[in-house]
Motif scaffolding. Structure first.
Motif, mmCIF file in Angstrom:
data_model
loop_
_atom_site.group_PDB
_atom_site.id
_atom_site.type_symbol
_atom_site.label_atom_id
_atom_site.label_comp_id
_atom_site.label_asym_id
_atom_site.label_seq_id
_atom_site.Cartn_x
_atom_site.Cartn_y
_atom_site.Cartn_z
ATOM 1 N N GLU A 2 0.822 -1.192 0.000
ATOM 2 C CA GLU A 2 0.000 0.000 0.000
ATOM 3 C C GLU A 2 0.860 1.249 0.000
ATOM 4 N N ARG A 13 -6.841 5.303 -2.668
ATOM 5 C CA ARG A 13 -7.687 4.469 -1.815
ATOM 6 C C ARG A 13 -6.881 3.311 -1.255
ATOM 7 N N GLY A 15 -7.034 -0.233 0.163
ATOM 8 C CA GLY A 15 -7.948 -1.359 0.198
ATOM 9 C C GLY A 15 -7.857 -2.151 1.487
ATOM 10 N N TRP A 16 -9.018 -2.578 1.978
ATOM 11 C CA TRP A 16 -9.108 -3.398 3.189
ATOM 12 C C TRP A 16 -8.397 -2.752 4.379
ATOM 13 N N ARG A 24 -11.463 -10.919 6.124
ATOM 14 C CA ARG A 24 -11.774 -10.805 4.688
ATOM 15 C C ARG A 24 -12.331 -12.132 4.163
ATOM 16 N N SER A 106 -13.705 -2.911 -5.612
ATOM 17 C CA SER A 106 -13.276 -4.309 -5.707
ATOM 18 C C SER A 106 -12.258 -4.502 -6.826
ATOM 19 N N ASP A 108 -10.225 -2.254 -7.938
ATOM 20 C CA ASP A 108 -8.989 -1.596 -7.523
ATOM 21 C C ASP A 108 -8.179 -2.488 -6.585
ATOM 22 N N THR A 109 -8.864 -3.115 -5.625
ATOM 23 C CA THR A 109 -8.158 -3.891 -4.604
ATOM 24 C C THR A 109 -7.813 -5.298 -5.066
ATOM 25 N N ASP A 110 -8.764 -5.972 -5.707
ATOM 26 C CA ASP A 110 -8.608 -7.404 -5.985
ATOM 27 C C ASP A 110 -8.134 -7.703 -7.395
ATOM 28 N N GLU A 113 -4.488 -4.230 -7.961
ATOM 29 C CA GLU A 113 -3.359 -4.408 -7.042
ATOM 30 C C GLU A 113 -2.729 -5.786 -7.193
ATOM 31 N N LYS A 119 -2.788 0.965 -9.072
ATOM 32 C CA LYS A 119 -3.996 1.454 -8.423
ATOM 33 C C LYS A 119 -4.916 2.090 -9.462
#
Length: 747
Positions: A2, A13, A15-16, A24, A106, A108-110, A113, A119
């Motif tokens: 991150e 942003r 994530g998590w 999660r 989702s 963006d994060t899963d 990344e 990102k």
């Protein structure tokens, strides 16, 4: 990771944030279960839909898709009413934005990344993203507040309240509010310099500043868990709550049939059909079973229903919900059947015993203790409907209540012989005498005796035919009040020099009342007989003052090969006035809301309707569109003008035909005259664009009519040489059934 992807000072942003990996995993498992329950509920409902009769619902794909975008996405019918429009669009569009915002998060994060080591939500795009989602959350809360106030405080009669609304409205508000506080707690801990872009979350975060970080993180994590449990509960319960219309309404709009509004579906092969009408849900076409689940329960149909307003036992909304309840009960029976079959198989029964057992189970499951017609839908409910199409016109998701009502009436009329006594007498009169009043055919043209000129009859016209075949209708021929309307129209046509004729004794009822009462056999008999009569003569269009005849001749006779140009008398006289074949003068002001079948059934509501507003020397004063609230068909012209027309002399000076009262002077009273100046005409005997005098000439009435009325040639679709078209000749009359009525009406 991150820190590398989101360097300090760059809006990005995380994530998590504050969510450990085990939590999660629990989240993904919980959401998978919730979505699985939702899919199961939807599949079970689709299986119920498929119990209906097969019917095409996927032709004309692009047209269906465009209609879905218009009514399901743009929601043009919802916009007709201000308060519900603000409420529903605020909830709908804001939830759409929040859904896509969650989807982007989702991705963006899963995806970005994990797969691309990059990102998606970063920089200015992320700031716009946060602003849009916070505003969407605000709009959802405003819309939900309006909905709660309206449903629980105002409590209009059109809205119902049960456990579904008691669950979904607070649950949606809970999900949005907890989401905002989850964001606020994160901002209170991190305090990024771009926090102000979260226009709702940032103000909420200010009171939390100063609290220990560990405490804030603990509250954040607990609130995050509650927030996503609420979202999972929403998904899991969706097929059993009012939110199911999110899926069913667009599906219903997509599957809705393409046909001319006002035309009921015929019973094909009537003589050979084993069952007539509908007495079971499974006898409905399967797209019509989608209808009952598509209802949003907005109550618009109930508000505009004249039967409900008259305290009759009919609410179109309640009827659809009762059918939905019957469909749900059928689903429970089906599940019980499956359960018993599974139990029998598990019990190790022998093949023969198992077969007998399954037959018994299926029989018991199909033998419902309640009948659809009579128990679930009462007879009085069905016979209260006037088939005015107000409910269909108002429904924002294109539900066809009239089709269901008429199909159940067909079962009562054709299979059970169960009709109200007064209606049965009316249909008997129509069958035996050709009119509802049991009047003899020889008196069908008796209304012409009050005129001082002869009304031509088709059987006395030469082979060349006429321009206009005037279908007077049963009311216009027999009802004393409507006979005066017929006489007034006759004077207008005679004064304008229109080449017209009536059928006289050959005319009979179009069968509109029989079809809407459920007696499809009588309707088809009358329709085929009338089409055979019309095929004997040549004419360019049919003129009628009855809105029911208008709809039947225009929209329903083509189902049996009767393709005609049809105009309502208001449209025709408007064309005469616009072309200045006749003109209205006077000091009175009148309004003409010509509604009912001509509007909702005949699709004229979408066309601007001229007001019959006339003042001395001023002509037209404006126009306004027709609305569904205009229930009743009103008079064609102002009362004083009608009285003057009825008492008018048929002839006058060469350039001007007065239809005024006793010696009406110029500028006094109401005067209807034929304008005597050259104008562009596309009539017989001249090439297009040739100037022809429109004033009366020494020739006969037929010649004057053909020279003076270009509307006939426009509306007849360019019949060659101005010759009359045979009524059944579709090619020569150029009739295109593809569009709506508004596409076919000139003027």
């Amino acid at each position: 990771m991150e820190t590398i992807l989101c360097p300090p000072g760059v809006p990005c942003r995380l994530g998590w944030w504050n969510i450990p990996i085990p939590l999660r995993i629990v989240f993904f498992v919980t959401m998978a279960i919730a979505v699985g329950i939702m899919v199961y509920g939807i599949v079970q409902r689709v299986k119920l839909w498929r119990q209906g009769q097969p019917e095409a619902g996927f032709d004309r794909f692009w047209a269906r898709l465009g209609r879905t975008l218009k009514y399901a996405v743009a929601q043009v019918k919802v916009l007709r009413q201000g308060y519900p429009a603000v409420m529903h669009l605020g909830i709908f569009w804001a939830m759409v934005i929040l859904f896509f915002g969650t989807l982007l998060a989702s991705l963006d994060t899963d995806v970005f990344e994990v797969i691309f080591d990059a990102k998606l939500l970063k920089g200015d795009f992320y700031l716009a993203y946060k602003l849009a989602l916070d505003l969407a959350a605000l709009f959802v809360l405003v819309g939900l507040g309006l909905a709660i106030y309206r449903r629980y405080i105002v409590k209009p009669d059109r809205l119902n309240t049960d456990w579904r609304f008691n669950l979904t409205l607070p649950l949606l508000a809970f999900i949005v509010i907890t989401g905002l506080f989850v964001e606020a707690l994160r901002l209170a801990v991190m305090q990024p310099p771009w926090a102000a872009w979260s226009v709702i979350g940032y103000p909420l975060s200010l009171p939390f500043r100063g609290i220990a970080e560990d405490t804030l993180r603990g509250i954040h994590r607990g609130l995050w868990i509650v927030h996503y449990l609420g979202a999972a509960g929403l998904f899991a319960t969706l097929p059993w709550t009012n939110l199911f219309h999110i899926f069913t309404s667009p599906i219903n709009i997509f599957l809705a049939p393409f046909r001319v509004r006002g035309a009921l579906t015929p019973i094909l092969n009537l003589e050979e059909a084993e069952t007539l009408g509908v007495s079971k849900l499974t006898q409905l076409p399967w797209p019509r079973l989608v209808n009952v689940d598509a209802c949003t329960e907005c109550g618009r149909c109930q508000v505009v229903c004249p039967a409900y307003a008259a305290k009759q036992p009919l609410s179109p909304k309640r009827l659809v919900l009762d059918l939905r309840g019957a469909l749900t009960a059928m689903g429970r029976q089906r599940m019980e059947t499956d359960k018993r079959m599974t139990t029998a198989e598990a019990g190790g029964k022998k093949a023969g015993e198992l077969s007998d057992h399954l037959v018994t189970v299926r029989y018991v499951a199909s033998a419902s203790p309640c009948h659809l017609v009579g128990d679930i839908i009462k007879h009085d409910t069905l016979w209260s409907c006037t088939t005015c199409y107000a409910c269909v016109y108002e429904c924002p998701v294109l539900i066809e209540q009239i089709d269901d009502i008429v199909d159940m009436r067909r079962y009562l009329a054709l299979m059970e012989g169960d009709l109200p006594s007064s209606l049965a007498s009316t249909l008997t009169n129509i069958e035996r005498s050709g009119n509802p009043w049991k009047q003899p055919k020889r008196k069908r043209a008796a209304w012409t005796q009050g005129l001082d000129f002869e009304v031509p009859v088709m059987k006395n016209v030469d082979e060349e035919g006429v321009d206009v075949l005037w279908w007077v209708g049963c009311a216009g021929a027999y009802d004393p009040r409507n006979q005066k309307v017929s006489q007034a129209i006759a004077r207008i046509l005679h004064t304008a020099g229109v080449n017209y004729a009536i059928l006289g004794e050959e005319e009979t009822c179009t069968g509109d009342a029989a079809r809407r009462a459920g007696n499809e056999y009588l309707f088809q008999t009358l329709a085929k007989a009338n089409i055979e009569t019309l095929s004997q003569y040549q004419f360019k269009l049919i003129l009628t003052q009855c809105p029911h005849c208008y709809n039947t001749l225009l929209n329903e006779y083509p189902q049996f090969g009767g393709n005609y140009q049809v105009m309502h008398h208001t449209q025709y006289i408007e064309a005469l006035l616009r072309e200045e074949n006749i003109k209205v003068r006077g000091g009175s002001v009148a309004d003409r809301p010509q509604r009912n079948w001509k509007v909702r059934g005949g699709s004229v509501a979408d066309r601007p309707q001229r007001n019959w507003k006339v003042r001395e020397g001023q002509g037209w004063l404006g126009r306004r569109p027709a609305t569904a609230e205009d229930y009743l068909s009103r008079s064609l012209l102002p009362g004083p003008l009608q009285r003057r027309i009825r008492g008018a002399a048929p002839h006058g000076p060469l350039d001007r035909h007065e239809v005024g009262g006793d010696g009406a002077d110029e500028g006094q009273g109401d005067v209807l005259w034929r304008w005597g100046r050259p104008r562009l005409d596309r009539g017989r005997g001249g090439c297009p664009g040739q100037l022809q005098p429109s004033g009366p000439d020494p020739g006969d009435r037929r010649e004057r009519g053909r020279r003076g009325l270009s509307i006939l040639h426009d509306h007849a679709g360019g019949c060659p040489g101005g010759q009359g078209c045979r009524g059944s000749d579709r090619a020569r009359c150029g009739r295109d059934r593809g569009g709506g009525v508004g596409d076919r009406v000139t003027g």
